[in-house]
Design a protein around this motif. Structure first.
Motif, PDB file in Angstrom:
ATOM      1  N   LEU A  60       0.805  -1.221   0.000  1.00  0.00           N
ATOM      2  CA  LEU A  60       0.000   0.000   0.000  1.00  0.00           C
ATOM      3  C   LEU A  60       0.844   1.279   0.000  1.00  0.00           C
ATOM      4  O   LEU A  60       0.312   2.365  -0.260  1.00  0.00           O
ATOM      5  CB  LEU A  60      -0.933   0.014   1.206  1.00  0.00           C
ATOM      6  N   THR A  69      -0.382   3.466   6.658  1.00  0.00           N
ATOM      7  CA  THR A  69      -1.081   2.349   6.014  1.00  0.00           C
ATOM      8  C   THR A  69      -1.303   1.158   6.948  1.00  0.00           C
ATOM      9  O   THR A  69      -1.969   0.203   6.556  1.00  0.00           O
ATOM     10  CB  THR A  69      -0.301   1.866   4.777  1.00  0.00           C
ATOM     11  N   ARG A  72      -4.986   0.571   7.668  1.00  0.00           N
ATOM     12  CA  ARG A  72      -5.674   0.120   6.459  1.00  0.00           C
ATOM     13  C   ARG A  72      -5.380  -1.353   6.192  1.00  0.00           C
ATOM     14  O   ARG A  72      -6.279  -2.119   5.827  1.00  0.00           O
ATOM     15  CB  ARG A  72      -5.233   0.974   5.261  1.00  0.00           C
ATOM     16  N   ILE A 100      -9.634   2.807   1.660  1.00  0.00           N
ATOM     17  CA  ILE A 100      -9.064   2.083   0.513  1.00  0.00           C
ATOM     18  C   ILE A 100      -9.770   2.615  -0.727  1.00  0.00           C
ATOM     19  O   ILE A 100     -10.934   2.312  -0.982  1.00  0.00           O
ATOM     20  CB  ILE A 100      -9.267   0.560   0.631  1.00  0.00           C
TER      21      ILE A 100
END
Length: 250
Positions: A60, A69, A72, A100
């Motif tokens: 990511l 990140t 996430r 996302i």
């Protein structure tokens, strides 16, 4: 020549934020040092030294260059259950996870496609029956997390090497129409002398249904007079597979 860290083509390297005239950066974002440390650990110790969520973080970094990140990555794993299921998830479902976006979801699907190509490369041109583990790995990567049934055929030559790998039909969540004459016709077009049938069960349970068994027997009966063998019919689920030959159903 650009200094280390300035080349945007570098390993998971992002371009720095442009500063307004007269402004100078006083500190790095809190996640910058974490990214550098994670990259370094990956370089020095390899993938085995990092957790699944950390590997997702690395993926990511490119898509989300100026934000943390970790949350996430963990949210993706919580939603889908495993790294394989994250990469196998449809793009529209990936975008449903908080923060996302379209770019990150697409990048994850590109990684998944690359992984499938690598897995297919492991069996292309090889004697399939002696590479059975790689065949199963490829089929699982390609089909296990699809949200609709697919009917795939691996066409083999007289040495049981892979000639072609094709998805013949795509159906609903619990049914795919299969036409035995089309299976045989395509095998003849490719000069295949054997096939391996593969389809997935989006429910996750790979147990063959009565319809699966009867359809397989019909294909075997249609193909045999033309010198085409059906080596197996594999059913792929999220957590495993079932082999009709192994279960002595064909």
């Amino acid at each position: 020549m650009a200094a280390d860290g300035d080349d945007e083509r570098g390993f998971f390297n992002e371009q720095p934020l442009a500063l307004k005239p007269g402004k100078q950066s006083t500190s790095k974002p809190h996640h910058a040092g974490h990214r550098d440390r994670l990259r370094q650990r990956f370089r020095e110790a390899g993938a085995g030294a990092i957790a699944d969520y950390e590997l997702l973080e690395l993926l990511l970094f490119r898509s989300i260059p100026r934000a943390d990140t970790k949350a996430r990555a963990k949210a993706l794993l919580k939603r889908f259950g495993s790294l394989a299921e994250v990469l196998g998830a449809p793009e529209h479902l990936l975008r449903e996870v908080d923060d996302i976006g379209e770019g990150a979801a697409l990048d994850l699907k590109v990684v998944a496609a690359a992984a499938q190509r690598m897995a297919r490369g492991e069996i292309k041109g090889r004697e399939i029956l002696s590479s059975w583990t790689q065949v199963l790995d490829y089929c699982h990567a390609a089909m296990a997390f699809e949200d609709r049934e697919q009917f795939r055929i691996l066409f083999l030559d007289k040495k049981n090497a892979l000639i072609a790998d094709e998805v013949q039909q795509t159906g609903t969540v619990d049914h795919t129409p299969v036409y035995p004459r089309e299976v045989v016709r395509r095998a003849l077009e490719l000069s295949a002398t054997a096939v391996i049938l593969v389809h997935n069960h989006p429910s996750g349970d790979p147990t063959p249904s009565r319809a699966d068994i009867e359809m397989t027997k019909t294909i075997i009966a249609s193909a045999k007079p033309l010198g085409i063998s059906v080596h197996d019919h594999i059913i792929i689920g999220k957590k495993g597979h079932a082999s009709m030959k192994g279960l002595m159903l064909i």
